[in-house]
Enzyme design. Structure first.
Site, mmCIF file in Angstrom:
data_model
loop_
_atom_site.group_PDB
_atom_site.id
_atom_site.type_symbol
_atom_site.label_atom_id
_atom_site.label_comp_id
_atom_site.label_asym_id
_atom_site.label_seq_id
_atom_site.Cartn_x
_atom_site.Cartn_y
_atom_site.Cartn_z
ATOM 1 N N CYS A 2 0.824 -1.211 0.000
ATOM 2 C CA CYS A 2 0.000 0.000 0.000
ATOM 3 C C CYS A 2 0.858 1.260 0.000
ATOM 4 O O CYS A 2 1.979 1.266 0.507
ATOM 5 C CB CYS A 2 -0.882 0.034 1.238
ATOM 6 S SG CYS A 2 -1.839 -1.448 1.489
ATOM 7 N N ARG A 27 4.901 0.396 -6.116
ATOM 8 C CA ARG A 27 4.898 -0.463 -4.938
ATOM 9 C C ARG A 27 4.001 -1.677 -5.119
ATOM 10 O O ARG A 27 4.095 -2.639 -4.359
ATOM 11 C CB ARG A 27 4.436 0.326 -3.712
ATOM 12 C CG ARG A 27 5.395 1.438 -3.313
ATOM 13 C CD ARG A 27 4.752 2.427 -2.379
ATOM 14 N NE ARG A 27 4.513 1.892 -1.069
ATOM 15 C CZ ARG A 27 5.266 2.136 0.000
ATOM 16 N NH1 ARG A 27 6.315 2.905 -0.104
ATOM 17 N NH2 ARG A 27 4.983 1.613 1.166
ATOM 18 N N TRP A 74 -3.030 -2.716 -1.462
ATOM 19 C CA TRP A 74 -2.628 -4.081 -1.840
ATOM 20 C C TRP A 74 -3.356 -4.979 -0.849
ATOM 21 O O TRP A 74 -3.030 -4.985 0.335
ATOM 22 C CB TRP A 74 -1.110 -4.216 -1.719
ATOM 23 C CG TRP A 74 -0.537 -5.479 -2.265
ATOM 24 C CD1 TRP A 74 -0.183 -5.730 -3.552
ATOM 25 C CD2 TRP A 74 -0.201 -6.667 -1.516
ATOM 26 N NE1 TRP A 74 0.332 -7.015 -3.661
ATOM 27 C CE2 TRP A 74 0.336 -7.600 -2.422
ATOM 28 C CE3 TRP A 74 -0.300 -7.036 -0.180
ATOM 29 C CZ2 TRP A 74 0.765 -8.864 -2.039
ATOM 30 C CZ3 TRP A 74 0.118 -8.302 0.214
ATOM 31 C CH2 TRP A 74 0.642 -9.193 -0.724
ATOM 32 N N ASN A 100 -1.628 2.077 6.024
ATOM 33 C CA ASN A 100 -0.726 1.003 5.591
ATOM 34 C C ASN A 100 -0.426 0.153 6.810
ATOM 35 O O ASN A 100 -0.222 0.710 7.887
ATOM 36 C CB ASN A 100 0.621 1.558 5.105
ATOM 37 C CG ASN A 100 0.534 2.159 3.736
ATOM 38 O OD1 ASN A 100 -0.524 2.181 3.135
ATOM 39 N ND2 ASN A 100 1.662 2.663 3.253
ATOM 40 N N GLY A 101 -0.303 -1.148 6.625
ATOM 41 C CA GLY A 101 0.024 -2.014 7.767
ATOM 42 C C GLY A 101 -1.136 -2.940 8.064
ATOM 43 O O GLY A 101 -2.070 -3.084 7.263
ATOM 44 N N GLU A 481 18.428 -16.687 -9.084
ATOM 45 C CA GLU A 481 17.983 -15.318 -9.343
ATOM 46 C C GLU A 481 17.433 -15.183 -10.774
ATOM 47 O O GLU A 481 16.414 -14.527 -10.992
ATOM 48 C CB GLU A 481 19.155 -14.349 -9.086
ATOM 49 C CG GLU A 481 18.908 -12.897 -9.430
ATOM 50 C CD GLU A 481 17.755 -12.252 -8.675
ATOM 51 O OE1 GLU A 481 17.197 -12.857 -7.749
ATOM 52 O OE2 GLU A 481 17.393 -11.124 -9.054
ATOM 53 N N LYS A 485 13.658 -14.002 -11.683
ATOM 54 C CA LYS A 485 13.335 -12.879 -12.587
ATOM 55 C C LYS A 485 12.357 -13.348 -13.654
ATOM 56 O O LYS A 485 11.390 -12.675 -13.953
ATOM 57 C CB LYS A 485 14.594 -12.320 -13.268
ATOM 58 C CG LYS A 485 15.566 -11.549 -12.429
ATOM 59 C CD LYS A 485 15.107 -10.194 -11.962
ATOM 60 C CE LYS A 485 14.390 -10.297 -10.661
ATOM 61 N NZ LYS A 485 15.071 -10.098 -9.445
ATOM 62 N N GLU A 488 8.744 -14.144 -12.152
ATOM 63 C CA GLU A 488 7.943 -13.069 -11.570
ATOM 64 C C GLU A 488 7.443 -12.065 -12.604
ATOM 65 O O GLU A 488 6.392 -11.477 -12.415
ATOM 66 C CB GLU A 488 8.688 -12.362 -10.428
ATOM 67 C CG GLU A 488 9.887 -11.549 -10.840
ATOM 68 C CD GLU A 488 10.598 -10.933 -9.657
ATOM 69 O OE1 GLU A 488 9.972 -10.687 -8.621
ATOM 70 O OE2 GLU A 488 11.812 -10.676 -9.771
ATOM 71 N N HIS A 504 19.301 -35.533 -9.724
ATOM 72 C CA HIS A 504 18.572 -36.108 -8.584
ATOM 73 C C HIS A 504 17.080 -35.832 -8.673
ATOM 74 O O HIS A 504 16.384 -35.900 -7.663
ATOM 75 C CB HIS A 504 19.150 -35.565 -7.273
ATOM 76 C CG HIS A 504 20.593 -35.920 -7.093
ATOM 77 N ND1 HIS A 504 21.005 -37.190 -6.796
ATOM 78 C CD2 HIS A 504 21.722 -35.171 -7.209
ATOM 79 C CE1 HIS A 504 22.330 -37.216 -6.716
ATOM 80 N NE2 HIS A 504 22.785 -35.995 -6.979
ATOM 81 N N LYS A 603 6.447 -4.065 -4.218
ATOM 82 C CA LYS A 603 7.867 -3.718 -4.161
ATOM 83 C C LYS A 603 8.439 -3.929 -2.774
ATOM 84 O O LYS A 603 9.553 -4.391 -2.616
ATOM 85 C CB LYS A 603 8.048 -2.258 -4.612
ATOM 86 C CG LYS A 603 9.493 -1.798 -4.682
ATOM 87 C CD LYS A 603 10.251 -2.533 -5.759
ATOM 88 C CE LYS A 603 11.739 -2.280 -5.735
ATOM 89 N NZ LYS A 603 12.481 -3.351 -6.406
HETATM 90 C C1 F6R Z 1 12.381 -10.004 -6.636
HETATM 91 C C2 F6R Z 1 12.243 -9.072 -5.543
HETATM 92 C C3 F6R Z 1 11.876 -9.613 -4.201
HETATM 93 C C4 F6R Z 1 12.659 -8.855 -3.115
HETATM 94 C C5 F6R Z 1 12.193 -9.316 -1.723
HETATM 95 C C6 F6R Z 1 13.007 -8.666 -0.619
HETATM 96 O O1 F6R Z 1 12.740 -9.353 -7.824
HETATM 97 O O2 F6R Z 1 12.379 -7.897 -5.708
HETATM 98 O O3 F6R Z 1 12.104 -10.979 -4.133
HETATM 99 O O4 F6R Z 1 14.018 -9.089 -3.285
HETATM 100 O O5 F6R Z 1 10.840 -8.998 -1.552
HETATM 101 O O6 F6R Z 1 12.916 -7.281 -0.685
HETATM 102 P P1 F6R Z 1 13.948 -6.352 0.057
HETATM 103 O O7 F6R Z 1 15.279 -6.527 -0.578
HETATM 104 O O8 F6R Z 1 13.409 -4.969 -0.111
HETATM 105 O O9 F6R Z 1 13.967 -6.785 1.491
#
Ligand code: F6R
Length: 608
Positions: A2, A27, A74, A100-101, A481, A485, A488, A504, A603
């Site tokens: 949010c 976000r 959100w 928010n929260g 990673e 990417k 997602e 395995h 985000k």
């Molecule tokens: C993936 C991504 C998330 C963040 C995760 C942790 O592209 O962005 O997996 O890495 O939510 O976020 P932070 O680094 O802000 O704690």
């Protein structure tokens, strides 16, 4: 997650709030709304969907007030819908709130309020707050606000707008950031600096359990216990350009392309080439404790957790210090064995991830030294850890983390070098690492020039439903990673594995429809990777290999290669990660996906 905006000043609030909400779109959200005080009555506009859907709902209506609040939601409690979108109103329509929260004890509070006759319209936890204020209001709104928040368990960043006190907005924070932007006769509020930066860079950061009474010309900060707090006005560490696309079609592509600069920024003033060492001011005074610790536990989530895994390889190899890497969400709940000889390093781009923050608190409680590696200056993790290092990668707006990841690895490399140089790492080896590190940004520029070739591979990838990513050693976390990417942002199901683990289990999946992205740079496990490639090709898999520029061996065995410049083994993740980011980006674009705001993602994950 949010987002919150607020405005009190002399201009029409509506366009300012809409614009602020657009700045917070990154976000991740599913509905949005605005409340404005107009002719001492609260006007509300809200809708499910994006800000453009809210604009359609408002439909050019003339709304004249100069005080207002806004929110991007959100969903947590209750589906994404118009009725669940914030702001929420009390029964009389005199108080509006954005939040928010999470209010953890909302159902007990709701039953109590319903018993007193309050009528609820939404399924949200937030709505209890506004009815609590209504219940406690006996002619003093500030008092009712404070009393309500004292009853609440959970986290909040809130703004209250009321026709009962038309010249003030009330805000408060516990666990959910709020920034107050100060200008001449106008005050702006945002859940992060990007909502206010185009109006002012002079800001006050609210701390947990603080509230503020915000007028046009004056902001008074007090604790929730009603003690006066004197706050200093700070400068936001970025400007408007940094949160704009600057000609790129997506923030993600901008951030991928920025990496030569952002990595150089992470190194700036920190590399000591002649000494083969580095210096990180934020950790000065803590190195002995780190070197002598019984263990370094690195905790993080998502992409930051992948950077942590690379950190484990780096620190164990260069400094011979025992490192453990833990998902923050597991660490916080499993009663981990930690003592005062342990050091816990939390890695977080946003510095607000709820699980990582909780892990820091757990470690602190048990007496460990806590360190933070964050990008967002002044974020909760940066403030709550005993010491730490900033990435200086600039605001990351695309939901998929790219430049923060590579900067995290750069900082971990510097940490490993410093710790190594305190022990077994010879000056000559330190010089080789630091020299190679400063050359990485130029090498990334060379990879960025190969985008068309990677885009061609993306054309085939876009038709697939699954993908396997493999790597070994330092590049096993990069495989994880790369897969993250891809899944997602393109919604192609992708899994990362240590290449040797393939036999395995995952090998059962390999056939001509299975793309396998394999990192096959010439390092100490190169021969093993060649065998893994043979195993995949023998089963008909479609293999894309990331290789060093002059590799003619892998080229003959696979379907396509992406070449990267040479570097030393421990720095390869900084280069191998880039083509995988680019591949995911172009695949998602070709599939028509919303690259910067993938479905269901946020985000900064401030809920558990
Ligand atoms: C993936 C991504 C998330 C963040 C995760 C942790 O592209 O962005 O997996 O890495 O939510 O976020 P932070 O680094 O802000 O704690």
């Amino acid at each position: 997650m949010c987002g919150i905006v607020g405005y009190i000043g002399k201009s029409a609030a509506l366009p300012i709030l809409l614009n602020g909400l657009k700045r917070l779109e990154y976000r991740g959200y599913d509905s949005a709304g605005i409340a404005i005080l107009q002719d001492n009555k609260i006007w509300i506009g809200k809708n499910r969907g994006k800000i453009k859907d809210l604009e359609i709902e408002i439909g050019g209506e003339e709304v004249g007030g100069t005080v207002g609040i806004g929110h991007t939601r959100w969903a947590t409690h209750g589906e994404p819908s118009r009725v669940n979108a914030h702001p929420h109103l009390d029964c009389k329509g005199e108080v509006a709130i954005v939040h928010n929260g999470i209010i953890e004890n909302y159902s007990i509070l709701k039953s109590r309020l319903q018993a007193e006759g309050h009528k609820f319209k939404s399924q949200t936890d937030t709505e209890v707050l506004v009815h609590l204020i209504e219940m406690f209001y006996k002619g003093d709104l500030i008092n009712a606000f404070r009393k309500s928040l004292r009853l609440v368990q959970g986290t909040f960043g809130i703004i209250v707008l009321s026709s009962l006190q038309p010249d003030y907005l009330l805000v408060a924070r516990r666990g959910s950031p709020l920034v107050i932007g100060i200008a001449d006769g106008e005050t702006y509020i945002g859940s992060d600096g990007s909502a206010v930066v185009e109006h002012t860079r002079d800001v006050i950061y609210l701390e947990d359990d603080e509230m503020a009474i915000i007028g046009r010309d004056e902001t008074q900060v007090r604790t929730l216990q009603d003690k006066k707090v004197s706050k200093s006005v700070e400068k936001l560490p970025f400007d408007l350009n940094e949160i704009q696309k600057e000609g790129y079609p997506h923030f993600m592509l901008k951030e991928i392309s920025e990496q030569p600069r952002t990595m150089a920024d992470s190194m700036r003033g920190r590399i000591l080439l002649e000494e083969g060492n580095a210096k990180l001011g934020g950790l000065e005074g803590y190195w002995d404790r780190l070197r002598d610790s019984s263990r370094l536990i690195i905790t993080a989530c998502g992409t930051s957790w992948h950077a942590a895994l690379i950190g484990e390889y780096l620190i164990e190899q260069l400094a011979q210090i025992h490192v453990e890497v833990e998902y923050a969400s597991e660490f916080r709940y499993r009663n981990p064995v930690i003592d005062k000889n342990d050091v816990v390093l939390a890695i977080s781009q946003s510095g607000e991830t709820a699980d990582t923050l909780a892990a820091v608190r757990e470690a602190k409680c048990k007496g460990a030294l806590t360190l933070g590696l964050c990008n967002v200056v002044g974020s909760s993790i940066a403030r709550e850890t005993d010491a730490g290092v900033y990435l200086h990668a600039g605001p990351e707006i695309g939901v998929a983390s790219t430049k923060a990841f590579t900067s995290q690895v750069v900082v971990l490399t510097m940490m490993a070098t410093i710790l190594g140089r305190m022990g077994h790492l010879a000056a000559e080896d330190g010089r080789m690492i630091t020299q190679e590190l400063v050359e990485i940004p130029d090498k990334i520029n060379r990879i960025l020039q190969k985008q068309d070739q990677i885009k061609d591979i993306a054309r085939t990838m876009a038709d697939k439903h699954n993908a396997l990513y493999l790597g070994r050693g330092y590049n096993y976390p990069v495989a994880l990673e790369g897969a993250l990417k891809m899944k997602e942002i393109s919604y192609i199901h992708a899994e990362g594995y240590p290449a040797a683990e393939m036999k395995h289990g995952p090998i059962a999946l390999i056939d001509e429809n299975m793309p396998v992205v394999i990192i096959a740079v010439k390092d100490s496990v190169y021969d093993k990777i060649l065998s893994n490639i043979e195993e995949i090709k023998a089963r008909g898999g479609w293999v894309i290999a990331v290789v060093f520029e002059d590799d003619n061996v892998v080229k003959k065995k696979v379907d396509c290669v992406i070449e990267i410049p040479h570097t030393i083994q421990c720095l390869t993740p900084l280069l191998t990660a880039i083509p995988l980011q680019i591949l995911a980006y172009h695949t998602a674009v070709l599939k028509g996906c919303d690259v910067d705001q993938p479905r269901n993602l946020a985000k900064s994950v401030t809920v558990e």
